[in-house]
Motif scaffolding. Structure first.
Motif, short mmCIF file in Angstrom:
data_model
loop_
_atom_site.label_atom_id
_atom_site.label_comp_id
_atom_site.label_asym_id
_atom_site.label_seq_id
_atom_site.Cartn_x
_atom_site.Cartn_y
_atom_site.Cartn_z
N ASP A 97 -0.93 -0.02 1.40
CA ASP A 97 0.08 0.15 0.36
C ASP A 97 1.32 0.85 0.93
N ASP A 98 1.63 2.04 0.45
CA ASP A 98 2.84 2.75 0.87
C ASP A 98 2.64 3.61 2.11
N GLY A 113 1.44 8.84 -5.43
CA GLY A 113 2.46 7.89 -5.85
C GLY A 113 2.72 8.00 -7.34
N THR A 152 1.79 4.15 6.16
CA THR A 152 1.73 3.45 7.44
C THR A 152 0.63 4.02 8.33
N MET A 188 10.54 8.36 4.06
CA MET A 188 9.91 7.36 4.91
C MET A 188 9.61 7.95 6.30
N ASN A 243 15.36 0.42 -3.10
CA ASN A 243 14.33 1.17 -3.80
C ASN A 243 14.70 1.24 -5.28
N GLU A 273 -4.10 5.73 -6.53
CA GLU A 273 -3.22 5.94 -5.38
C GLU A 273 -4.02 6.23 -4.11
N GLU A 304 -5.46 2.91 -3.00
CA GLU A 304 -4.45 2.01 -2.47
C GLU A 304 -3.94 2.46 -1.10
N GLU A 305 -3.75 3.77 -0.93
CA GLU A 305 -3.15 4.27 0.31
C GLU A 305 -4.15 4.50 1.42
N ARG A 362 4.30 8.31 5.14
CA ARG A 362 5.01 7.49 4.16
C ARG A 362 5.62 6.26 4.81
N GLY A 363 5.51 5.11 4.11
CA GLY A 363 6.06 3.86 4.60
C GLY A 363 7.30 3.41 3.85
N LYS A 364 7.70 4.19 2.83
CA LYS A 364 8.86 3.83 2.01
C LYS A 364 9.69 5.07 1.70
#
Length: 162
Positions: free
Chosen positions: A114-115, A48, A117, A40, A7, A63, A66-67, A34-36
């Motif tokens: 994006d980030d 973001g 899940t 996470m 990261n 954001e 994207e998410e 969250r995917g990151k």
């Protein structure tokens, strides 16, 4: 040993500005998984990092798109939060200044991307089932109170850019 390959925001030399949005659709609120790192697999409000040359309002819209692939109408500012995570040696591993807005859903169906899940609409009664950080839970309830009280007005410019 640092985590910067995994990261690039780990062990920063300055705080990052993050933007979160408490989005309502009727009596439900939008949560994203969250995917990151950091956090996470945990559930939170979507958001973001702000990008260079972007207003915080523009970052909020980007954001969310994207998410979750939805469009929103920003209503106002809820809270500014300091998020500082330290490693086992007490070094600052992540440092974000988080600007949280409240918004209403305008259009679109949720598609996690994006980030994120996963993303879903959740009733306020169910948010306790998502193991949110206590401060996130509080921000959601503050946003709901602001929205219901009429203390924020739709369509107002939230900030000035100079």
């Amino acid at each position: 040993m640092t985590d910067t390959n995994e990261n690039p925001r780990a062990y920063p030399d300055r705080p990052y500005v993050g933007v979160g949005v408490v989005v309502f659709k009727g009596d439900r609120v939008l949560l994203a998984q969250r995917g990151k790192k950091p956090r996470m697999n945990s559930w939170s409000i979507p958001g973001g990092a702000q990008e260079l040359g972007e207003t915080v309002e523009d970052a909020a819209h980007r954001e969310i798109r994207e998410e979750t692939s939805i469009e929103i109408e920003l209503l106002g500012l809820v809270e500014v939060v300091n998020s500082i995570n330290r490693d086992d040696e007490e070094r600052v591993q992540f440092h974000y200044t988080l600007i949280d807005f409240v918004a209403e859903w305008k259009s679109g169906d949720i598609v996690a991307g994006d980030d994120a899940t996963d993303a879903r609409w959740v009733s306020l009664e169910e948010i306790g089932d998502y193991n949110l950080r206590p401060l996130t839970h509080e921000v959601i309830l503050q946003a709901d109170d602001l929205r219901k009280s009429g203390a924020i007005k739709s369509g107002n410019r939230l900030q000035k850019t100079i």
